[in-house]
Design a protein around this motif. Structure first.
Motif, PDB file in Angstrom:
ATOM      1  N   VAL A 222       0.866  -1.180   0.000  1.00 27.91           N
ATOM      2  CA  VAL A 222       0.000   0.000   0.000  1.00 27.91           C
ATOM      3  C   VAL A 222       0.898   1.223   0.000  1.00 27.91           C
ATOM      4  O   VAL A 222       1.661   1.449   0.944  1.00 27.91           O
ATOM      5  N   VAL A 223       0.829   1.996  -1.074  1.00 26.08           N
ATOM      6  CA  VAL A 223       1.693   3.170  -1.217  1.00 26.08           C
ATOM      7  C   VAL A 223       1.008   4.346  -0.530  1.00 26.08           C
ATOM      8  O   VAL A 223       0.293   5.141  -1.146  1.00 26.08           O
ATOM      9  N   VAL A 224       1.224   4.422   0.774  1.00 25.27           N
ATOM     10  CA  VAL A 224       0.619   5.498   1.557  1.00 25.27           C
ATOM     11  C   VAL A 224       1.526   5.779   2.747  1.00 25.27           C
ATOM     12  O   VAL A 224       2.191   4.876   3.269  1.00 25.27           O
ATOM     13  N   SER A 225       1.576   7.045   3.143  1.00 16.74           N
ATOM     14  CA  SER A 225       2.381   7.425   4.306  1.00 16.74           C
ATOM     15  C   SER A 225       1.732   6.923   5.582  1.00 16.74           C
ATOM     16  O   SER A 225       0.592   6.459   5.582  1.00 16.74           O
TER      17      SER A 225
ATOM     18  N   PHE B 268       9.160   9.732  -2.182  1.00 18.44           N
ATOM     19  CA  PHE B 268       9.822   9.074  -1.064  1.00 18.44           C
ATOM     20  C   PHE B 268       9.836   7.565  -1.317  1.00 18.44           C
ATOM     21  O   PHE B 268       8.833   7.004  -1.757  1.00 18.44           O
ATOM     22  N   ASP B 269      10.967   6.928  -1.028  1.00 23.05           N
ATOM     23  CA  ASP B 269      11.008   5.473  -1.227  1.00 23.05           C
ATOM     24  C   ASP B 269      10.159   4.766  -0.175  1.00 23.05           C
ATOM     25  O   ASP B 269       9.769   5.351   0.852  1.00 23.05           O
ATOM     26  N   LEU B 270       9.837   3.511  -0.438  1.00 21.14           N
ATOM     27  CA  LEU B 270       8.937   2.750   0.422  1.00 21.14           C
ATOM     28  C   LEU B 270       9.641   2.173   1.645  1.00 21.14           C
ATOM     29  O   LEU B 270       9.026   2.003   2.694  1.00 21.14           O
ATOM     30  N   LYS B 271      10.915   1.874   1.522  1.00 18.47           N
ATOM     31  CA  LYS B 271      11.621   1.194   2.600  1.00 18.47           C
ATOM     32  C   LYS B 271      12.013   2.133   3.730  1.00 18.47           C
ATOM     33  O   LYS B 271      11.717   1.879   4.907  1.00 18.47           O
ATOM     34  N   GLU B 272      12.677   3.223   3.387  1.00 17.83           N
ATOM     35  CA  GLU B 272      13.212   4.132   4.403  1.00 17.83           C
ATOM     36  C   GLU B 272      12.460   5.457   4.485  1.00 17.83           C
ATOM     37  O   GLU B 272      12.679   6.232   5.416  1.00 17.83           O
ATOM     38  N   GLY B 273      11.604   5.733   3.513  1.00 16.85           N
ATOM     39  CA  GLY B 273      10.929   7.022   3.498  1.00 16.85           C
ATOM     40  C   GLY B 273      11.857   8.169   3.153  1.00 16.85           C
ATOM     41  O   GLY B 273      11.602   9.328   3.517  1.00 16.85           O
ATOM     42  N   GLN B 274      12.931   7.852   2.429  1.00 14.24           N
ATOM     43  CA  GLN B 274      13.872   8.891   2.026  1.00 14.24           C
ATOM     44  C   GLN B 274      13.359   9.614   0.790  1.00 14.24           C
ATOM     45  O   GLN B 274      12.842   9.001  -0.135  1.00 14.24           O
ATOM     46  N   MET B 275      13.528  10.912   0.769  1.00 14.10           N
ATOM     47  CA  MET B 275      13.076  11.714  -0.372  1.00 14.10           C
ATOM     48  C   MET B 275      14.155  11.724  -1.454  1.00 14.10           C
ATOM     49  O   MET B 275      15.336  11.891  -1.168  1.00 14.10           O
ATOM     50  N   HIS B 276      13.725  11.521  -2.700  1.00 13.05           N
ATOM     51  CA  HIS B 276      14.663  11.456  -3.821  1.00 13.05           C
ATOM     52  C   HIS B 276      14.411  12.530  -4.871  1.00 13.05           C
ATOM     53  O   HIS B 276      15.288  12.787  -5.698  1.00 13.05           O
TER      54      HIS B 276
ATOM     55  N   LEU C 147      10.686  20.347   4.128  1.00 13.90           N
ATOM     56  CA  LEU C 147       9.411  19.733   4.491  1.00 13.90           C
ATOM     57  C   LEU C 147       9.526  18.208   4.464  1.00 13.90           C
ATOM     58  O   LEU C 147       9.064  17.515   5.373  1.00 13.90           O
ATOM     59  N   GLY C 148      10.167  17.692   3.406  1.00 13.55           N
ATOM     60  CA  GLY C 148      10.320  16.243   3.267  1.00 13.55           C
ATOM     61  C   GLY C 148      11.127  15.624   4.393  1.00 13.55           C
ATOM     62  O   GLY C 148      10.821  14.517   4.861  1.00 13.55           O
ATOM     63  N   LYS C 149      12.130  16.337   4.855  1.00 15.36           N
ATOM     64  CA  LYS C 149      12.960  15.827   5.955  1.00 15.36           C
ATOM     65  C   LYS C 149      12.196  15.819   7.274  1.00 15.36           C
ATOM     66  O   LYS C 149      12.396  14.956   8.130  1.00 15.36           O
ATOM     67  N   ALA C 150      11.260  16.761   7.427  1.00 16.40           N
ATOM     68  CA  ALA C 150      10.533  16.905   8.691  1.00 16.40           C
ATOM     69  C   ALA C 150       9.325  15.981   8.806  1.00 16.40           C
ATOM     70  O   ALA C 150       8.891  15.666   9.919  1.00 16.40           O
ATOM     71  N   LEU C 151       8.764  15.535   7.690  1.00 17.86           N
ATOM     72  CA  LEU C 151       7.571  14.690   7.745  1.00 17.86           C
ATOM     73  C   LEU C 151       7.857  13.381   8.483  1.00 17.86           C
ATOM     74  O   LEU C 151       8.861  12.722   8.208  1.00 17.86           O
TER      75      LEU C 151
END
Length: 246
Positions: A27-30, A123-131, A164-168
């Motif tokens: 499921v691609v959801v935060s 953001f990737d699915l594994k680590e939630g890192q923004m690319h 913003l991406g780093k703070a989410l």
């Protein structure tokens, strides 16, 4: 793989995502914390304030009705959990605050005028890192959807996106935010969406191929995710009439 693309139901997927993943369904959801921030406009404003990002002042309708003497009109009324620009109204004076349609679940927001942008983030699915963070200017919008837009390398917007991406707290997949740049160059974030933006086809065409990157990760393939995309790619959408039996 389930990819929610509209707001209704995102909270359900965020809550049930773990159970679905146990059955092999991605499921691609935060996570729920991100969905809580993005689905409630008062919560969005509080969170943006807490990380030092400019956002229009936002207040519950009932509080504005009690204190409208200090407000400067026009103001904007929005459903607190609205989507797709449905129910948004520009208020010219205090009398309009008392329209019965605003009695349940509305907020009032400072009216900001300027150039409108959407920034799509991956953001990737594994680590939630923004690319990737790819802004586009919203040249024309109809019913909340971008009818005309153009990608733009905007250093201030891009820096804002990475902050913003780093703070989410637990982003996954695609998240987008809308911002307005006023004439003096200041930028206000007006909302965040925990999903693909309606103008994503423009981002994809410019090289931000979020859907491909999701499939690569799901299938265990080397990821091609990057922040390399084309500036000044223009998208123009139009309606076409189809006649049958004339």
């Amino acid at each position: 793989m389930i990819i929610p693309t509209i707001d209704p139901g995102i909270d359900v997927y965020a809550k049930r995502g773990g159970a679905l993943r146990e059955r092999g369904i991605e499921v691609v959801v935060s996570n729920e914390a991100v969905v809580k921030i993005t689905s409630d406009k008062l919560e969005t404003r509080r969170w943006l304030d807490s990380i030092g990002i400019k956002t229009p002042w936002t207040m519950a309708m009932e509080n504005v009705r009690r204190n409208f003497g200090s407000c400067q009109f026009p103001l904007v009324a929005k459903p607190i959990k609205g989507s797709g620009s449905v129910g948004i109204r520009l208020l010219a004076n205090a009398t309009e605050l008392y329209d019965p349609v605003f009695d349940n679940g509305y907020i009032v927001q400072q009216f900001i005028s300027g150039r409108e942008y959407t920034v799509n983030m991956y953001f990737d699915l594994k680590e939630g890192q923004m690319h990737c963070a790819i802004p586009h200017r919203r040249i024309e919008v109809r019913s909340g959807e971008v009818a005309k837009g153009i990608t733009v390398r905007h250093p201030l917007l891009e820096a804002l996106a990475w902050k913003l991406g780093k703070a989410l707290p637990g982003p996954r997949g695609s998240i987008c935010f809308q911002a307005i740049e006023i004439p003096d160059g200041e930028i206000y974030v007006i909302e965040i969406n925990a999903r693909f933006g309606g103008g994503f086809p423009l981002a994809y065409r410019a090289g931000a191929k979020f859907t491909r990157w999701l499939m690569e990760e799901k299938l265990g393939l080397p990821s091609s995710a990057s922040n390399q995309w084309k500036d000044n790619v223009l998208m123009i959408r139009y309606d076409e009439a189809v006649f049958v039996g004339d």
